[in-house]
Write a protein that holds these residues in place. Structure first.
Motif, PDB file in Angstrom:
ATOM      1  N   UNK A  26       0.719  -0.991  -0.130  1.00 33.18           N
ATOM      2  CA  UNK A  26       0.053   0.127   0.040  1.00 33.18           C
ATOM      3  C   UNK A  26       0.780   1.114   0.107  1.00 33.18           C
ATOM      4  N   UNK A  27       2.039   1.125   0.926  1.00 31.59           N
ATOM      5  CA  UNK A  27       2.792   2.400   1.006  1.00 31.59           C
ATOM      6  C   UNK A  27       3.457   2.442  -0.503  1.00 31.59           C
ATOM      7  N   UNK A  28       4.038   1.532  -1.048  1.00 30.04           N
ATOM      8  CA  UNK A  28       4.548   1.610  -2.479  1.00 30.04           C
ATOM      9  C   UNK A  28       3.488   2.492  -3.423  1.00 30.04           C
ATOM     10  N   UNK A  29       2.588   1.816  -3.528  1.00 34.52           N
ATOM     11  CA  UNK A  29       1.614   2.285  -4.361  1.00 34.52           C
ATOM     12  C   UNK A  29       1.399   4.068  -4.290  1.00 34.52           C
ATOM     13  N   UNK A  30       1.170   4.508  -3.034  1.00 37.20           N
ATOM     14  CA  UNK A  30       0.988   6.022  -2.826  1.00 37.20           C
ATOM     15  C   UNK A  30       2.089   6.663  -3.287  1.00 37.20           C
TER      16      UNK A  30
ATOM     17  N   UNK B  13       6.033  -2.674  -7.076  1.00 37.09           N
ATOM     18  CA  UNK B  13       5.621  -3.612  -6.141  1.00 37.09           C
ATOM     19  C   UNK B  13       6.508  -5.035  -6.205  1.00 37.09           C
ATOM     20  N   UNK B  14       6.478  -5.587  -7.349  1.00 31.08           N
ATOM     21  CA  UNK B  14       7.329  -6.724  -7.507  1.00 31.08           C
ATOM     22  C   UNK B  14       8.600  -6.496  -7.107  1.00 31.08           C
ATOM     23  N   UNK B  15       9.426  -5.393  -7.339  1.00 35.60           N
ATOM     24  CA  UNK B  15      10.787  -5.208  -7.015  1.00 35.60           C
ATOM     25  C   UNK B  15      10.786  -4.909  -5.467  1.00 35.60           C
ATOM     26  N   UNK B  16       9.626  -4.236  -4.858  1.00 34.83           N
ATOM     27  CA  UNK B  16      10.109  -3.787  -3.601  1.00 34.83           C
ATOM     28  C   UNK B  16       9.499  -4.933  -2.657  1.00 34.83           C
ATOM     29  N   UNK B  17       8.716  -5.745  -2.749  1.00 30.49           N
ATOM     30  CA  UNK B  17       8.141  -6.594  -2.129  1.00 30.49           C
ATOM     31  C   UNK B  17       8.555  -8.129  -2.217  1.00 30.49           C
ATOM     32  N   UNK B  18       8.798  -8.218  -3.637  1.00 28.52           N
ATOM     33  CA  UNK B  18       9.371  -9.703  -3.988  1.00 28.52           C
ATOM     34  C   UNK B  18       8.107 -10.745  -4.203  1.00 28.52           C
TER      35      UNK B  18
END
Lengths: 96, 103
Positions: A26-30, B13-18
């Motif tokens: 969620x943080x990444x999206x915003x 998201x793919x690169x940050x969360x895996x």
């Protein structure tokens, strides 16, 4: 609904994920939308809406209490326009 | 001007969360879907540090076809408004990021 409620509900719906990971998602999206707008780019999410920035010229504002003229510098403001699908869903409402 | 889309957000998201790319895409969709349902219910969605999406009720008013000048009634409707937070406003202006309570 707040960000933490959103995270809690998504975690409950995705029990295979750590809630820490849902929080990061969620943080990444915003953060990513914020970063794009800061670079002057637009973010378009079909069906949901588009985030853009708008340029506002410098103007002379007024202190509403004293009436004194105050210069307001030019600035950039974030803007969101709902997409067609979301706009229609919001207008219709769930009960209708 | 370049445009950021679902594909870009999924990739981040793919690169940050895996998670896998597929699952990253699904989660992005789930976030948007959950927010949409809340707004459809008339609820506000408040994302601290980003902004608040809320639903505003608009009354009936008389509009005008700008081309022909004929009066057209605009029926009462519900519209979505987004109020950016002070933090988001500061980011896009490259000014100091306010700390403390953020509306």
């Amino acid at each position: 609904m707040t960000k933490s409620e959103l995270i809690a509900e998504l975690s409950a719906a995705n029990p295979h994920l750590l809630s820490r990971d849902v929080e990061t998602i969620v943080a990444t999206i915003f953060n990513e939308i914020t970063a794009a707008l800061s670079r002057g780019e637009r973010v378009e999410l079909r069906g949901f809406g588009a985030f853009t920035i708008k340029q506002r010229d410098a103007r002379t504002g007024r202190n509403p209490r004293t009436g004194a003229a105050v210069p307001v510098d030019e600035k950039v403001v974030p803007f969101f326009k709902a997409g067609k699908e979301l706009r229609e869903r919001v207008n219709r409402g769930k009960s209708a | 001007m370049s445009t950021v889309t679902r594909a870009h957000l999924t990739e981040t998201i793919y690169t940050q969360v895996g998670l896998s790319r597929n699952e990253s895409a699904d989660l992005l969709e789930a976030v948007l879907a959950r927010m949409s349902t809340a707004l459809e219910d008339g609820q506000s969605v408040k994302i601290s540090g980003f902004g608040t999406f809320s639903v505003r009720q608009k009354g009936r008013r008389i509009g005008r076809n700008p081309k022909t000048g004929t009066e057209v009634p605009i029926l009462p409707r519900r519209v979505l408004v987004f109020r950016p937070s002070q933090v988001l406003k500061a980011h896009v202006n490259h000014t100091a990021i306010p700390t403390g309570d953020d509306e």
